[in-house]
Scaffold this motif. Structure first.
Motif, mmCIF file in Angstrom:
data_model
loop_
_atom_site.group_PDB
_atom_site.id
_atom_site.type_symbol
_atom_site.label_atom_id
_atom_site.label_comp_id
_atom_site.label_asym_id
_atom_site.label_seq_id
_atom_site.Cartn_x
_atom_site.Cartn_y
_atom_site.Cartn_z
ATOM 1 N N LYS A 140 -21.174 -70.871 -49.886
ATOM 2 C CA LYS A 140 -20.531 -70.288 -49.523
ATOM 3 C C LYS A 140 -19.391 -71.241 -48.611
ATOM 4 O O LYS A 140 -19.283 -72.524 -48.177
ATOM 5 C CB LYS A 140 -20.448 -68.841 -48.475
ATOM 6 C CG LYS A 140 -21.258 -70.003 -46.791
ATOM 7 C CD LYS A 140 -22.059 -68.997 -46.166
ATOM 8 C CE LYS A 140 -22.682 -69.569 -44.674
ATOM 9 N NZ LYS A 140 -23.592 -68.973 -43.688
ATOM 10 N N LEU A 141 -18.060 -70.382 -48.515
ATOM 11 C CA LEU A 141 -16.803 -71.711 -47.159
ATOM 12 C C LEU A 141 -16.842 -71.605 -45.558
ATOM 13 O O LEU A 141 -17.830 -69.774 -45.291
ATOM 14 C CB LEU A 141 -15.237 -71.195 -47.695
ATOM 15 C CG LEU A 141 -15.191 -70.338 -48.699
ATOM 16 C CD1 LEU A 141 -13.624 -69.681 -48.414
ATOM 17 C CD2 LEU A 141 -14.912 -71.984 -49.345
ATOM 18 N N THR A 142 -16.778 -72.565 -45.037
ATOM 19 C CA THR A 142 -17.187 -72.489 -43.894
ATOM 20 C C THR A 142 -15.693 -72.611 -42.780
ATOM 21 O O THR A 142 -16.131 -72.051 -42.161
ATOM 22 C CB THR A 142 -17.931 -73.974 -43.461
ATOM 23 O OG1 THR A 142 -17.639 -75.035 -44.070
ATOM 24 C CG2 THR A 142 -19.676 -73.428 -44.065
ATOM 25 N N SER A 143 -15.025 -73.096 -43.503
ATOM 26 C CA SER A 143 -13.809 -73.386 -42.601
ATOM 27 C C SER A 143 -12.905 -73.637 -43.466
ATOM 28 O O SER A 143 -12.258 -74.215 -44.533
ATOM 29 C CB SER A 143 -13.606 -74.280 -41.335
ATOM 30 O OG SER A 143 -14.400 -75.808 -42.583
ATOM 31 N N LEU A 162 -15.036 -76.876 -55.100
ATOM 32 C CA LEU A 162 -14.485 -76.596 -54.867
ATOM 33 C C LEU A 162 -12.547 -76.449 -55.356
ATOM 34 O O LEU A 162 -12.396 -77.473 -55.235
ATOM 35 C CB LEU A 162 -13.515 -76.711 -53.182
ATOM 36 C CG LEU A 162 -15.060 -76.809 -51.850
ATOM 37 C CD1 LEU A 162 -14.373 -77.670 -50.453
ATOM 38 C CD2 LEU A 162 -15.254 -75.421 -51.689
ATOM 39 N N ARG A 163 -12.402 -74.810 -55.285
ATOM 40 C CA ARG A 163 -10.841 -75.056 -56.294
ATOM 41 C C ARG A 163 -9.742 -74.440 -54.890
ATOM 42 O O ARG A 163 -10.123 -73.199 -54.737
ATOM 43 C CB ARG A 163 -10.860 -73.919 -57.349
ATOM 44 C CG ARG A 163 -12.135 -74.456 -57.844
ATOM 45 C CD ARG A 163 -12.410 -73.541 -59.260
ATOM 46 N NE ARG A 163 -13.062 -74.239 -60.366
ATOM 47 C CZ ARG A 163 -13.496 -72.524 -61.373
ATOM 48 N NH1 ARG A 163 -12.883 -72.072 -62.193
ATOM 49 N NH2 ARG A 163 -14.219 -74.295 -62.869
ATOM 50 N N PRO A 164 -8.719 -75.431 -54.978
ATOM 51 C CA PRO A 164 -7.628 -75.516 -53.972
ATOM 52 C C PRO A 164 -6.655 -74.376 -54.552
ATOM 53 O O PRO A 164 -6.067 -75.212 -56.422
ATOM 54 C CB PRO A 164 -7.879 -76.305 -53.202
ATOM 55 C CG PRO A 164 -7.843 -77.664 -54.359
ATOM 56 C CD PRO A 164 -9.155 -76.529 -54.679
ATOM 57 N N ASN A 165 -5.530 -73.724 -53.991
ATOM 58 C CA ASN A 165 -4.430 -73.028 -54.360
ATOM 59 C C ASN A 165 -3.756 -72.913 -53.663
ATOM 60 O O ASN A 165 -4.421 -72.615 -52.477
ATOM 61 C CB ASN A 165 -5.275 -71.730 -55.189
ATOM 62 C CG ASN A 165 -3.349 -71.463 -55.951
ATOM 63 O OD1 ASN A 165 -2.745 -72.274 -56.264
ATOM 64 N ND2 ASN A 165 -3.332 -70.322 -56.011
ATOM 65 N N GLY A 219 -20.839 -74.609 -46.975
ATOM 66 C CA GLY A 219 -22.021 -75.087 -46.792
ATOM 67 C C GLY A 219 -23.215 -75.970 -46.450
ATOM 68 O O GLY A 219 -23.261 -76.335 -46.045
ATOM 69 N N ASP A 220 -22.842 -76.401 -47.722
ATOM 70 C CA ASP A 220 -22.903 -77.878 -48.615
ATOM 71 C C ASP A 220 -22.774 -79.239 -48.009
ATOM 72 O O ASP A 220 -22.757 -80.397 -48.057
ATOM 73 C CB ASP A 220 -23.992 -78.044 -49.861
ATOM 74 C CG ASP A 220 -22.598 -78.322 -50.373
ATOM 75 O OD1 ASP A 220 -21.212 -78.203 -49.764
ATOM 76 O OD2 ASP A 220 -22.465 -78.241 -51.957
ATOM 77 N N GLY A 221 -21.753 -78.874 -47.565
ATOM 78 C CA GLY A 221 -20.979 -80.273 -46.606
ATOM 79 C C GLY A 221 -19.716 -80.903 -47.269
ATOM 80 O O GLY A 221 -19.136 -81.438 -46.919
ATOM 81 N N GLU A 222 -19.257 -80.110 -48.697
ATOM 82 C CA GLU A 222 -18.467 -80.690 -49.051
ATOM 83 C C GLU A 222 -16.896 -80.453 -48.960
ATOM 84 O O GLU A 222 -17.035 -79.429 -48.250
ATOM 85 C CB GLU A 222 -19.150 -80.100 -51.023
ATOM 86 C CG GLU A 222 -17.642 -80.888 -52.037
ATOM 87 C CD GLU A 222 -17.862 -80.669 -52.816
ATOM 88 O OE1 GLU A 222 -17.208 -80.358 -54.356
ATOM 89 O OE2 GLU A 222 -18.799 -79.207 -53.784
ATOM 90 N N SER A 223 -16.362 -80.473 -49.588
ATOM 91 C CA SER A 223 -15.097 -80.675 -48.959
ATOM 92 C C SER A 223 -13.433 -81.170 -49.978
ATOM 93 O O SER A 223 -13.567 -82.199 -50.176
ATOM 94 C CB SER A 223 -14.557 -80.847 -47.136
ATOM 95 O OG SER A 223 -14.450 -82.833 -46.914
#
Length: 302
Positions: free
Chosen positions: A40-43, A6-9, A124-128
């Motif tokens: 995919k992103l979930t939330s 995940l790459r946040p900005n 979707g794989d539970g990573e955050s």
């Protein structure tokens, strides 16, 4: 080395307009962008240390700029759900990247405090992954915009009430009347539009009969070229803001208790007789018919 999935900005605040103090009732806008390499992103969610006021939400549309320059929103999830300090958008489309806007309405509970926002993206794989933004200092002051003044009618101003009264209502609120608005087109002096303390020398209140009990003496200091952008929200005056520190440091102890010959786009620093409030009152407009529109920032001293 393994790249994060995940790459946040983040972008805090609107991309347009000057940055000013955070005032209760206003909105802090964020743009939260996240992308995932696989899946995919979930939330997306935002967690505030102090719950936002009514109207706090996160967009469920991801925006892009069209060739016309207009923002176009593409729905990627369900409308956000806010529960206490948490606001969440759950995705309902298969996407690996999105930018959602979050609007935090500053609540009364945050006055004079600091707010921190934690943004979290989940896959979707539970990573955050989470990123903390802030803290954002919330001003102690408040403001009231576009109060209408009329000579010989709506002319009595209460800083404590942030209200304007006529003579009848002023008599009912006599203990909180700080200023009297009047307009005089005199040939002997440049009087014009004025804000005068009820306790000022009667020479500064020509033709005014004060309601019973209206007798306070308010310190006043005229100011020019101080067009606060919150009170005068035009591009012409962008970039100037009065903040808490200005009220804390300005000394009005030797100021008079009257201000005459006021013009549009000028202002007055005030301190109430009981020492409870300082205020800055800005003249948005004036008219020779004996009317004016003013806006006020107010700071509670005790």
């Amino acid at each position: 080395m393994r790249c994060p999935r995940l790459r946040p900005n983040f972008r805090t605040r609107p991309s347009k307009g000057p940055l000013g103090p955070n005032i209760v009732g206003q909105t802090i806008e964020f743009a939260y962008a996240g992308a995932i390499l696989k899946g995919k992103l979930t939330s997306f969610q935002a967690d505030a240390t102090i719950a936002g006021a009514a109207g706090t939400y996160m967009e469920y549309r991801s925006f892009y700029t069209a060739s016309t320059g207009a923002d176009v929103g593409v729905p990627v999830g369900n409308p956000s759900v806010t529960k206490a300090t948490n606001t969440t958008v759950t995705f309902n489309v298969d996407t690996n990247a999105a930018t959602l806007r979050y609007y935090y309405v500053i609540p009364e509970e945050a006055r004079g405090k600091a707010v921190t926002i934690t943004f979290t993206a989940k896959s979707g794989d539970g990573e955050s992954i989470s990123t903390v933004m802030g803290p954002y200092t919330i001003a102690k002051m408040d403001m009231k915009l576009n109060m209408k003044l009329t000579d010989n009618n709506a002319m009595y101003i209460s800083i404590a009430d942030t209200a304007v009264y006529n003579a009848t209502d002023a008599a009912a609120h006599a203990g909180s009347i700080d200023l009297v608005y009047l307009y005089r087109n005199l040939t002997t002096s440049a009087f014009g539009h004025a804000l005068v303390s009820p306790a000022a020398d009667p020479v500064y209140l020509p033709g005014v009969t004060l309601p019973a009990g209206v007798n306070r003496s308010t310190k006043e200091l005229k100011a020019f070229n101080l067009q606060d952008h919150n009170l005068a929200p035009t591009e012409q005056y962008g970039g100037i803001f009065i903040d808490d520190i200005d009220f804390q440091t300005i000394d009005l102890s030797n100021s008079p208790n009257y201000a005459i010959n006021m013009k549009g786009d000028a202002g007055i620093w005030c301190q109430t007789a009981d020492g409870t409030y300082k205020a800055y009152i800005f003249f948005n407009s004036v008219a020779t018919s004996g009317t004016a529109t003013v806006s006020m920032k107010r700071y509670k001293l005790k």
